[in-house]
Design an enzyme around this catalytic site. Structure first.
Site, PDB file in Angstrom:
ATOM      1  N   GLU A  38       0.829  -1.199   0.000  1.00 24.43           N
ATOM      2  CA  GLU A  38       0.000   0.000   0.000  1.00 24.43           C
ATOM      3  C   GLU A  38       0.874   1.264   0.000  1.00 24.43           C
ATOM      4  O   GLU A  38       1.756   1.422   0.849  1.00 24.43           O
ATOM      5  CB  GLU A  38      -0.934  -0.025   1.222  1.00 24.43           C
ATOM      6  CG  GLU A  38      -1.799   1.215   1.402  1.00 24.43           C
ATOM      7  CD  GLU A  38      -2.737   1.475   0.244  1.00 24.43           C
ATOM      8  OE1 GLU A  38      -3.350   0.528  -0.264  1.00 24.43           O
ATOM      9  OE2 GLU A  38      -2.851   2.652  -0.175  1.00 24.43           O
ATOM     10  N   THR A  87      -6.240   1.293  -5.190  1.00 25.20           N
ATOM     11  CA  THR A  87      -5.853  -0.099  -4.913  1.00 25.20           C
ATOM     12  C   THR A  87      -6.489  -1.070  -5.907  1.00 25.20           C
ATOM     13  O   THR A  87      -5.824  -1.976  -6.414  1.00 25.20           O
ATOM     14  CB  THR A  87      -6.259  -0.487  -3.477  1.00 25.20           C
ATOM     15  OG1 THR A  87      -5.353   0.132  -2.562  1.00 25.20           O
ATOM     16  CG2 THR A  87      -6.195  -1.988  -3.261  1.00 25.20           C
ATOM     17  N   HIS A 204      -1.409   3.488   4.747  1.00 27.01           N
ATOM     18  CA  HIS A 204      -2.453   4.143   3.956  1.00 27.01           C
ATOM     19  C   HIS A 204      -2.646   5.558   4.489  1.00 27.01           C
ATOM     20  O   HIS A 204      -2.618   5.783   5.696  1.00 27.01           O
ATOM     21  CB  HIS A 204      -3.757   3.343   4.067  1.00 27.01           C
ATOM     22  CG  HIS A 204      -4.812   3.749   3.074  1.00 27.01           C
ATOM     23  ND1 HIS A 204      -5.452   4.972   3.123  1.00 27.01           N
ATOM     24  CD2 HIS A 204      -5.312   3.103   2.006  1.00 27.01           C
ATOM     25  CE1 HIS A 204      -6.309   5.054   2.125  1.00 27.01           C
ATOM     26  NE2 HIS A 204      -6.250   3.929   1.423  1.00 27.01           N
ATOM     27  N   ASP A 263       1.365  -0.006  -4.951  1.00 23.69           N
ATOM     28  CA  ASP A 263       0.115   0.096  -5.719  1.00 23.69           C
ATOM     29  C   ASP A 263      -0.091   1.464  -6.374  1.00 23.69           C
ATOM     30  O   ASP A 263      -0.599   1.557  -7.488  1.00 23.69           O
ATOM     31  CB  ASP A 263      -1.104  -0.332  -4.884  1.00 23.69           C
ATOM     32  CG  ASP A 263      -1.416   0.555  -3.682  1.00 23.69           C
ATOM     33  OD1 ASP A 263      -0.557   1.361  -3.281  1.00 23.69           O
ATOM     34  OD2 ASP A 263      -2.539   0.416  -3.142  1.00 23.69           O
ATOM     35  N   HIS A 264       0.338   2.534  -5.694  1.00 22.43           N
ATOM     36  CA  HIS A 264       0.170   3.898  -6.225  1.00 22.43           C
ATOM     37  C   HIS A 264       0.898   4.836  -5.282  1.00 22.43           C
ATOM     38  O   HIS A 264       1.424   4.400  -4.258  1.00 22.43           O
ATOM     39  CB  HIS A 264      -1.314   4.279  -6.338  1.00 22.43           C
ATOM     40  CG  HIS A 264      -2.103   3.966  -5.099  1.00 22.43           C
ATOM     41  ND1 HIS A 264      -1.983   4.702  -3.932  1.00 22.43           N
ATOM     42  CD2 HIS A 264      -2.976   2.963  -4.818  1.00 22.43           C
ATOM     43  CE1 HIS A 264      -2.761   4.181  -3.005  1.00 22.43           C
ATOM     44  NE2 HIS A 264      -3.372   3.123  -3.498  1.00 22.43           N
TER      45      HIS A 264
HETATM   46  C1  GP9 Z   1      -9.087  -1.055   1.495  1.00 21.42           C
HETATM   47  C2  GP9 Z   1      -7.739  -0.799   0.928  1.00 21.42           C
HETATM   48  C3  GP9 Z   1      -7.583   0.667   0.531  1.00 21.42           C
HETATM   49  O1  GP9 Z   1      -9.580  -2.346   1.547  1.00 21.42           O
HETATM   50  O2  GP9 Z   1      -7.310  -1.734   0.033  1.00 21.42           O
HETATM   51  O3  GP9 Z   1      -7.542   0.936  -0.797  1.00 21.42           O
HETATM   52  P1  GP9 Z   1      -7.210   2.387  -1.468  1.00 21.42           P
HETATM   53  O4  GP9 Z   1      -7.887   3.437  -0.640  1.00 21.42           O
HETATM   54  O5  GP9 Z   1      -5.729   2.557  -1.483  1.00 21.42           O
HETATM   55  O6  GP9 Z   1      -7.780   2.260  -2.832  1.00 21.42           O
HETATM   56 MN    MN Z   2      -4.011   1.544  -2.171  1.00 25.97          MN
END
Ligand code: GP9
Ligand code: MN
Length: 440
Positions: A38, A87, A204, A263-264
């Site tokens: 993440e 994500t 996150h 992921d980003h």
């Molecule tokens: C939530 C998590 C967050 O289940 O995977 O995703 P994001 O906010 O980064 O898209």
């Molecule tokens: Mn994410």
């Protein structure tokens, strides 16, 4: 309708990159463990910061050890290609070699009724079982539906396998260290070889300070979000190290290929100027070129014992992950509908397109009408309408990127995989999974 598939197949035939003999099948028969990191960004790799006590420390010592290992293929010019689906876009890209949509999240628009040729389903004929592990509710991003189309056998979520409470979890679910600790018992019981994915959450936004996480004397910028980011990144790195130890203890390490990807971005463009000095950049020379360069994310394939690893400076993106992984497993991809290319192939095209249409190559970074020299950031032209050799070359690259996005969009929007089935492929049996009875 079905005739829409013909141009897609023509494109894929021309676009396909054949595997490189040196790497093809190097990890044949191994388990695959994807680790969805993440909000991890590439600038973290090998980065050291001076902590409050004056000592210089690596932010991600464990990830660095993987990144620099001779058992890893690590990529230094690898870009995330996500948009509003965040994500879920990264998941779609990695498991399918298809892009998310220009607006919204493809995951929430897709349903269990869509046909996808995802990694887990493609590998079924090779004897693989598959699972996703995520310490949050299964319906987030519509995962519990989409995973059925992707052919995942099991989905371990907070409904089935993890008990969340105020102490052990944050906004997006179970804290990473506890998540990995609890997950291994399920992984151990899975039939091998398996194709599995672990989705981390602690790093996150807003990167909360938390008792459990306060492990790194965070840099003291004026922006709490940036300070917190380094803290949760460091925590996630420790969680990862613990996970690798669990894998060793379970005897699963040697025969597994680990695929780690960011992921980003975690730090948004509006904060990058404040971030700049920490990563050795000049905040006074900040522009969209610099923002674009920060869209690099880590991509590391770690296969214990291979010994032929390298840090590869090939330009690529998340859409290239699945063909790269399948070729390492010794699975040919030329009959599959994947718009990315094997990064280890000599035929890999280093034209990277981001979801917003930005194109990056080792030479050029093309942002709207501006063309930058990718290495130096120097502006080469601000006028793509001018008729020069440069603009001709650049417009062709832009077109290459646009075509790749269009092909992907047509496949998703038209549900075109209904009309084409590769050899030995059976579509996912969606009825067979409720995801409420994952093995305990
Ligand atoms: C939530 C998590 C967050 O289940 O995977 O995703 P994001 O906010 O980064 O898209
Ligand atoms: Mn994410």
């Amino acid at each position: 309708d079905s005739s829409d598939m013909a141009p897609v197949l023509d494109y894929l035939e021309e676009h396909h990159a054949d595997p490189n003999e040196t790497y093809f099948g190097q990890a044949e028969g191994r388990n695959v463990v994807f680790i969805h990191l993440e909000s991890m960004q590439q600038f973290l790799m090998n980065l050291s910061l001076i902590e409050e006590d004056g000592v210089q420390r690596e932010v991600t010592p464990f990830l660095n050890s993987l990144y620099n290992s001779s058992d890893s293929y690590s990529f230094s010019n690898f870009f995330h290609q996500t948009s509003q689906g965040k994500t879920s876009d990264a998941e779609l890209l990695v498991d399918n070699s298809l892009f998310g949509l220009p607006q919204g999240s493809a995951f929430t628009q897709l349903g269990a009724e869509n046909i996808l040729h995802s990694g887990p389903q493609l590998l079924k004929s090779k004897g693989y079982t598959s699972a996703v592990f995520h310490g949050n509710v299964g319906s987030f991003w519509n995962r519990d539906n989409v995973y059925k189309s992707m052919g995942y056998d099991y989905f371990f979520s907070s409904e089935t396998s993890y008990t969340l409470n105020e102490e052990n979890s944050l906004e997006y679910g179970l804290k990473d260290k506890l998540f990995f600790q609890e997950s291994v018992q399920y992984l151990e019981k899975m039939e091998q070889p398996f194709y599995s994915k672990f989705i981390t959450v602690t790093n996150h936004f807003p990167f909360p300070e938390d008792e459990l996480n306060t492990v790194f004397d965070i840099p003291d910028t004026t922006d709490q979000t940036i300070n917190g980011f380094f803290n949760t990144v460091h925590y996630a790195d420790q969680a990862l190290e613990e996970f690798f130890q669990y894998m060793k203890d379970a005897g699963l390490y040697e025969n597994t290929m680990f695929v780690l990807y960011g992921d980003h971005y975690g730090i948004s463009n509006s904060r990058n100027r404040t971030l700049a000095p920490l990563i050795g950049k000049n905040p006074n020379q900040w522009n969209d070129y610099e923002n674009t360069m920060l869209q690099r994310v880590p991509f590391i394939i770690h296969a214990p014992g291979i010994g032929t690893g390298k840090i590869d400076d090939t330009y690529g993106g998340q859409v290239d992950v699945l063909p790269t992984v399948l070729h390492l497993l010794g699975v040919e991809t030329d009959s599959y509908v994947q718009v990315g290319q094997d990064l280890l192939s000599d035929e890999h095209d280093e034209t990277v397109v981001l979801r917003n249409g930005t194109v990056i190559t080792p030479e050029y970074t093309i942002l709207d009408n501006f063309v930058y020299d990718t290495d130096s950031g120097r502006i080469l032209t601000a006028d793509l309408d001018a008729d020069t050799d440069l603009t001709k070359e650049v417009l062709a690259l832009k077109e290459t990127g646009q075509v790749q996005l269009n092909m992907s969009d047509q496949i998703i929007n038209g549900d075109l995989l209904r009309f084409y089935s590769p050899a030995n492929f059976t579509p996912a049996d969606k009825e067979s999974h409720s995801y409420l009875n994952s093995p305990a």
